[in-house]
Scaffold this motif. Sequence first.
Motif, PDB file in Angstrom:
ATOM      1  N   TYR A 184     -17.119 -47.009  20.261  1.00  0.00           N
ATOM      2  CA  TYR A 184     -16.230 -45.914  20.652  1.00  0.00           C
ATOM      3  C   TYR A 184     -16.142 -44.905  19.516  1.00  0.00           C
ATOM      4  O   TYR A 184     -15.066 -44.611  18.997  1.00  0.00           O
ATOM      5  N   ASP A 186     -16.907 -41.641  19.440  1.00  0.00           N
ATOM      6  CA  ASP A 186     -16.420 -40.299  19.779  1.00  0.00           C
ATOM      7  C   ASP A 186     -15.244 -40.329  20.747  1.00  0.00           C
ATOM      8  O   ASP A 186     -14.355 -39.488  20.682  1.00  0.00           O
ATOM      9  N   ASN A 187     -15.269 -41.265  21.663  1.00  0.00           N
ATOM     10  CA  ASN A 187     -14.212 -41.381  22.665  1.00  0.00           C
ATOM     11  C   ASN A 187     -13.728 -42.822  22.729  1.00  0.00           C
ATOM     12  O   ASN A 187     -14.502 -43.751  22.491  1.00  0.00           O
ATOM     13  N   GLN A 188     -12.448 -42.987  23.054  1.00  0.00           N
ATOM     14  CA  GLN A 188     -11.857 -44.311  23.177  1.00  0.00           C
ATOM     15  C   GLN A 188     -11.142 -44.433  24.509  1.00  0.00           C
ATOM     16  O   GLN A 188     -10.705 -43.428  25.075  1.00  0.00           O
ATOM     17  N   ASN A 247     -26.284 -40.892  21.375  1.00  0.00           N
ATOM     18  CA  ASN A 247     -25.408 -41.185  20.235  1.00  0.00           C
ATOM     19  C   ASN A 247     -25.239 -42.689  20.006  1.00  0.00           C
ATOM     20  O   ASN A 247     -24.320 -43.105  19.281  1.00  0.00           O
ATOM     21  N   ASP A 248     -26.099 -43.491  20.615  1.00  0.00           N
ATOM     22  CA  ASP A 248     -25.946 -44.947  20.521  1.00  0.00           C
ATOM     23  C   ASP A 248     -26.161 -45.413  19.081  1.00  0.00           C
ATOM     24  O   ASP A 248     -27.211 -45.186  18.494  1.00  0.00           O
ATOM     25  N   CYS A 275     -23.600 -39.499  24.868  1.00  0.00           N
ATOM     26  CA  CYS A 275     -23.093 -40.856  25.081  1.00  0.00           C
ATOM     27  C   CYS A 275     -23.555 -41.789  23.970  1.00  0.00           C
ATOM     28  O   CYS A 275     -24.662 -41.664  23.442  1.00  0.00           O
ATOM     29  N   GLY A 276     -22.695 -42.747  23.636  1.00  0.00           N
ATOM     30  CA  GLY A 276     -23.033 -43.805  22.715  1.00  0.00           C
ATOM     31  C   GLY A 276     -23.337 -45.079  23.474  1.00  0.00           C
ATOM     32  O   GLY A 276     -23.881 -45.048  24.578  1.00  0.00           O
ATOM     33  N   PRO A 279     -21.419 -45.583  27.717  1.00  0.00           N
ATOM     34  CA  PRO A 279     -21.306 -44.385  28.550  1.00  0.00           C
ATOM     35  C   PRO A 279     -20.147 -44.463  29.538  1.00  0.00           C
ATOM     36  O   PRO A 279     -19.676 -43.420  30.016  1.00  0.00           O
ATOM     37  N   ASP A 282     -17.671 -42.797  27.352  1.00  0.00           N
ATOM     38  CA  ASP A 282     -18.070 -41.485  26.837  1.00  0.00           C
ATOM     39  C   ASP A 282     -18.226 -40.444  27.935  1.00  0.00           C
ATOM     40  O   ASP A 282     -17.825 -39.292  27.765  1.00  0.00           O
ATOM     41  N   ASP A 283     -18.843 -40.828  29.064  1.00  0.00           N
ATOM     42  CA  ASP A 283     -19.053 -39.864  30.146  1.00  0.00           C
ATOM     43  C   ASP A 283     -19.301 -40.622  31.440  1.00  0.00           C
ATOM     44  O   ASP A 283     -20.433 -40.740  31.912  1.00  0.00           O
TER      45      ASP A 283
END
Length: 297
Positions: A184, A186-188, A247-248, A275-276, A279, A282-283
């Motif tokens: 996580y 960038d986003n959580q 972004n993984d 996305c890491g 996803p 993330d999206d």
Amino acid sequence: MNIKLKKVKISNGETLGYRERMGGKEVLLIIHGNMTSSKHWDIFMENFDKKYKLIAPDMRGFGISTYNNKITSISDLAQDLKLFVEKLNLNNFFLMGWSTGGCVAMKYTADNSEKVKKLILLESISTRGNPLYKLDENGNIMPDQRIKTKEEIRNDKFKIQPLLNAYENKNKEFMKAVWNNLIYTDNQPDKEKYDEYIEDMFTQRNLVEVYHAINHFNISNKHDGLRQGTNEAAKINLPTLVLWGDNDKVVPKKMAEAIVNDIGENAKLKILKGCGHSPLIDDLQQLIQTIKEFLKK
């Protein structure tokens, strides 16, 4: 959308928990990764196209599933999946595996391709596994020294022992720090959901065995420095979508590319932008749309 948590006993004596979301006649079977369970699919299951019935098992040693017998390889988990599919009388379904779940999905498909319509590999570990290396006293990788045994994995004081201690002590802050650093980034999830995910992580009872299994997994036709591949990837002769987030931080792009190379012309790589390794967080909408387009072709 109502998601039911169920259990079923399979013929090898294990009991597998699973989440089920009702839908139409088409079935999408989804396999979670390491340090998770079917719980981590929840927002995907709530939001995916209602014409699909979704089934998400907890692998042996995760979630509410039993861990009566220790796993020794990915083949053990793929065999569990085979018995689970037989118990639920599933046929002609779509299959998706996330991260370590991708290894399980590939191995299952290689052995049972007549059951699977299409395969989706989400941020999956490679057909050539996830090679683990010994570390020097400063924690730096020694690329010429592969880890071979479970004991070497368990004794890794930089990565595995801190994780095992966190599991034993249910150290939520440590686990959050690991996930924030690797997954996580960038986003959580929102706080309540994140807490639920962390609690769920502590249900895992097979961390060392899973790392050992993915370290030895190799269904390519290549020698990986530890063992010669089985070339079972060549038996995956059905449409396969390899999804990789740009972004993984867990799975490098070369792993996704290796999957495509080893499976061959039936496999296609799709990059998930922004996305890491998760996803789903993330999206989610990009992920859902990409999967829907692949399934309906």
